[in-house]
Enzyme design. Structure first.
Site, mmCIF file in Angstrom:
data_model
loop_
_atom_site.group_PDB
_atom_site.id
_atom_site.type_symbol
_atom_site.label_atom_id
_atom_site.label_comp_id
_atom_site.label_asym_id
_atom_site.label_seq_id
_atom_site.Cartn_x
_atom_site.Cartn_y
_atom_site.Cartn_z
ATOM 1 N N GLU A 158 59.294 -73.954 -14.698
ATOM 2 C CA GLU A 158 60.158 -72.863 -14.241
ATOM 3 C C GLU A 158 61.450 -72.851 -15.040
ATOM 4 O O GLU A 158 62.024 -73.893 -15.333
ATOM 5 C CB GLU A 158 60.487 -73.015 -12.757
ATOM 6 C CG GLU A 158 61.459 -71.925 -12.252
ATOM 7 C CD GLU A 158 61.736 -72.024 -10.777
ATOM 8 O OE1 GLU A 158 60.819 -71.707 -9.996
ATOM 9 O OE2 GLU A 158 62.851 -72.445 -10.405
ATOM 10 N N PRO A 186 69.920 -67.560 -18.260
ATOM 11 C CA PRO A 186 71.304 -68.027 -18.453
ATOM 12 C C PRO A 186 72.304 -66.883 -18.312
ATOM 13 O O PRO A 186 71.940 -65.706 -18.320
ATOM 14 C CB PRO A 186 71.295 -68.573 -19.888
ATOM 15 C CG PRO A 186 69.854 -68.800 -20.205
ATOM 16 C CD PRO A 186 69.104 -67.739 -19.462
ATOM 17 N N THR A 207 62.931 -67.077 -12.859
ATOM 18 C CA THR A 207 63.526 -66.736 -11.571
ATOM 19 C C THR A 207 64.228 -65.380 -11.612
ATOM 20 O O THR A 207 64.563 -64.861 -12.680
ATOM 21 C CB THR A 207 64.519 -67.816 -11.118
ATOM 22 O OG1 THR A 207 65.650 -67.811 -11.986
ATOM 23 C CG2 THR A 207 63.875 -69.189 -11.135
ATOM 24 N N GLN A 229 58.426 -75.775 -2.300
ATOM 25 C CA GLN A 229 59.804 -76.132 -2.605
ATOM 26 C C GLN A 229 59.832 -77.586 -3.095
ATOM 27 O O GLN A 229 58.918 -78.370 -2.813
ATOM 28 C CB GLN A 229 60.668 -75.984 -1.355
ATOM 29 C CG GLN A 229 62.163 -76.169 -1.609
ATOM 30 C CD GLN A 229 62.952 -76.128 -0.316
ATOM 31 O OE1 GLN A 229 62.621 -76.825 0.636
ATOM 32 N NE2 GLN A 229 63.984 -75.307 -0.264
ATOM 33 N N THR A 256 57.947 -72.242 -52.117
ATOM 34 C CA THR A 256 56.820 -71.931 -51.234
ATOM 35 C C THR A 256 57.277 -71.646 -49.805
ATOM 36 O O THR A 256 58.130 -72.333 -49.254
ATOM 37 C CB THR A 256 55.805 -73.087 -51.212
ATOM 38 O OG1 THR A 256 56.427 -74.265 -50.703
ATOM 39 C CG2 THR A 256 55.287 -73.366 -52.612
#
Length: 621
Positions: free
Chosen positions: A47, A51, A79, A211, A457
């Site tokens: 989870e 921010p 969330t 929870q 490369t």
């Protein structure tokens, strides 16, 4: 340019269990859970939360990408935020992860401050993004409020949200709901709480996520009570690693989760030592996870708090901190979980090291090539924007200077930076968002010499002739098949050196070599007879199915890619130097004069031509 698998494979014990084989894109998580349970495979998920700052969002993308790529969780969830405060960002992050990180997303959706119309709008946007999984929650009170209140024209309980989703979308969405081993804080007793949970499941919830808890017996007793109440769906235990004493105390105060006295006694003497608290949290997490698995839990869900190290070390302690074998992947490149890309099974090789850019530039396509590469001009690639040039993993100016040099004296300094990247001393280049692949390891010394000689490369693959699709390095696709690759290399080089490529390619011993070069202005050099040729460079043969051809060299796409590739010299590298400086002049000259060239060795059976070709290029002065 063969891959010697013996040079790559490592000895050692395997993990205690492996993460599941990626399956159909845009899949419902409950189907993945059921398949894992049926096959006896344990799983885990992560989870994350949105921010508060843009810099934090960019850092989160990088962290999520690392964790998803390394551990391949069954799913991740994002969330919604207290009071719906991060709803827009939740949708954005969920959409990007679903599209770019090749994993299914469980998007949180709450009732808090969400009228029915807003819920409908959020579900429509989730569906448009290919998201098929929702965690239906009542939600916490809005920030600044102690009590929860139903908003006007909103829902009062999570069960109302579950019913609405099923009523409006039928079986399209997979639905998860929350379970509380100690009872929800607003429930009068455990019996009423269990009755409410049973109603949520009966209304259409597919599985339960608990929870956080710190006593495994609480989870085990909760599962027993659920089964006694007639709840038969999967119940995933939620684990939150202890990463700091004060944060731990705040979290248990907020959730009202009980904590064993033995745990509190263990933490008390070390409460002021962050390192020791974190180490204890990791050992506790390992111990809890082992007991959960031994007791029959189907897997576990990590509440990461957007932190990486504790989760990584817990998985390491469980024997899971290793890259999953490439042979478990359905295709050699990372698929998107967007539903509309479900049939996509072929891409140009050029974006191999910048997959997010490719996904972004083709995100508006209604149809995707499958079976064979078609006309890449219709639908057209998206326009080249700064977003594609910078990407989700752009580093700060300071970090880019650290990687690519605070000052350049001449072009050989640039050559050295490319060589250092191949050698693993620099983590990325503008064209390469990741470290080199394991299949490239045997080619390292040859590629380092090539770069130091001025052939810079940015992409390569070895020749593979009928390796097992189960091979841990080059394998992909269904089991018991065979995979093939033509040797390939792509590089920037000067006009003088591209003449050497032309000269060598004309020699008889290199008759199976194909090349195509183009500069920023569009001047082209090639030995392909067809200027719009499509050359298959990766394919596989599997039991009971057609040949799958997932990677091609496509001339039209190469001309699109060259604009992006050259622009990266300016947007990513030149931009870190002062305007008019010697360093900026060096990068500008490379951008203005160099060619981008791709080379294919078409003899995949016994041809070692590209290895010899590269050695001759390296020897040129």
């Amino acid at each position: 340019m063969d891959t010697k698998l013996a040079d790559i494979k490592e000895n050692g014990d395997g993990p205690m269990f492996t993460s599941p084989r990626p399956s159909a894109v845009g899949e419902k998580i409950i189907d993945k859970i059921r398949r894992s349970v049926k096959e006896g495979r344990k799983f885990y998920s992560f989870e994350f939360f949105p921010p508060k700052t843009q810099a934090g969002v960019m850092n989160l993308y990088s962290r999520m990408d690392r964790m998803i790529a390394k551990f391949e969780p069954l799913f991740v969830d994002v969330t919604w935020g207290a009071g719906g405060s991060t709803s827009k960002l939740t949708l954005e992050i969920s959409k990007n992860v679903q599209n770019y990180c090749a994993t299914d997303v469980l998007m949180h959706l709450t009732c808090t401050n969400m009228p029915k119309g807003d819920v409908k709008n959020a579900l429509e946007k989730a569906k448009e993004a290919g998201i098929r999984n929702i965690l239906a929650l009542r939600g916490d009170p809005p920030l600044g409020r102690d009590t929860w209140e139903k908003c006007e024209e909103g829902f009062a309980h999570a069960i109302d949200l579950v019913k609405f989703i099923r009523q409006e979308y039928g079986d399209y969405f997979g639905i998860a709901v929350a379970g509380y081993p100690e009872g929800h804080i607003s429930s009068p007793n455990l019996e009423q709480d269990m009755k409410h949970l049973k109603l949520k499941v009966d209304a259409g919830a597919d599985f339960i996520m608990t929870q956080l808890f710190y006593d495994v017996d609480l989870y085990l007793n909760f599962v027993k009570r659920c089964r006694t109440a007639g709840i038969k769906c999967p119940i995933l235990p939620g684990l939150m690693p202890i990463s700091g004493y004060n944060a731990f105390k705040r979290m248990i105060a907020f959730t009202k989760a009980s904590v064993p006295e033995s745990l509190l006694r263990a933490l008390e003497p070390i409460r002021n030592n962050d390192a020791m608290v974190k180490a204890y949290g990791i050992e506790l997490g390992i111990s809890m996870a082992k007991r959960l698995l031994e007791s029959g839990a189907p897997g576990f869900h990590f509440y990461t708090l957007n932190l990486e190290k504790s989760v990584t070390k817990i998985l390491a302690g469980l024997g899971l901190a290793t890259l999953q074998p490439k042979g478990l992947r359905p295709l050699p490149w990372k698929r998107s979980c967007a539903t509309r890309r479900a049939k996509e099974d072929v891409r140009p090789i050029f974006w191999a090291n910048r997959p997010y850019s490719y996904l972004s530039r083709t995100i508006s396509w209604d149809e995707f090539p499958n079976g064979r590469w078609g006309n890449s001009t219709s639908p057209a690639y998206g326009e080249l924007y700064d977003y594609h040039l910078m990407g989700l993993k752009s580093a700060s100016v300071q970090n880019r200077r650290k990687m690519w040099g605070t000052e350049l004296k001449d072009e050989t300094d640039v050559f050295e930076k490319f060589a250092l990247y191949i050698g693993g001393k620099i983590p990325r280049l503008p064209w390469c968002e990741f470290s080199i692949l394991m299949e490239t390891v045997p080619l390292k010394e040859r590629l380092i010499r090539l770069n130091k000689s001025g052939f810079l490369t940015i992409n390569s693959q070895p020749r593979v002739n009928g390796a097992s699709s189960n091979d841990e390095i080059v394998g992909w696709g269904e089991s018991d098949g065979y995979v093939y690759q033509k040797a390939y290399v792509e590089f920037f080089t000067s006009p003088e050196r591209i003449k050497v490529v032309e000269k060598l390619a004309k020699r008889k011993e290199y008759k199976t070599i194909s090349y195509h070069a183009v500069n920023a202005k569009g001047d082209q050099l090639s030995n392909y007879k067809n200027s719009n040729a499509v050359n298959a460079v990766t394919w596989g043969v599997f039991p009971g199915s057609e040949i799958i051809q997932p990677t091609v060299v496509d001339m039209r796409s190469f001309r699109v890619w060259k604009d992006e590739a050259f622009a990266l010299w300016i947007s990513q590298w030149l931009s870190i130097y002062q305007k008019g400086s010697r360093s900026s002049s060096i990068i500008q000259n490379i951008h203005d004069t160099y060619f981008l060239c791709n080379i294919v060795e078409n003899d995949f059976v016994k041809g070692d031509g590209l290895s010899k070709f590269m050695d001759e290029l390296s020897a040129e002065k």
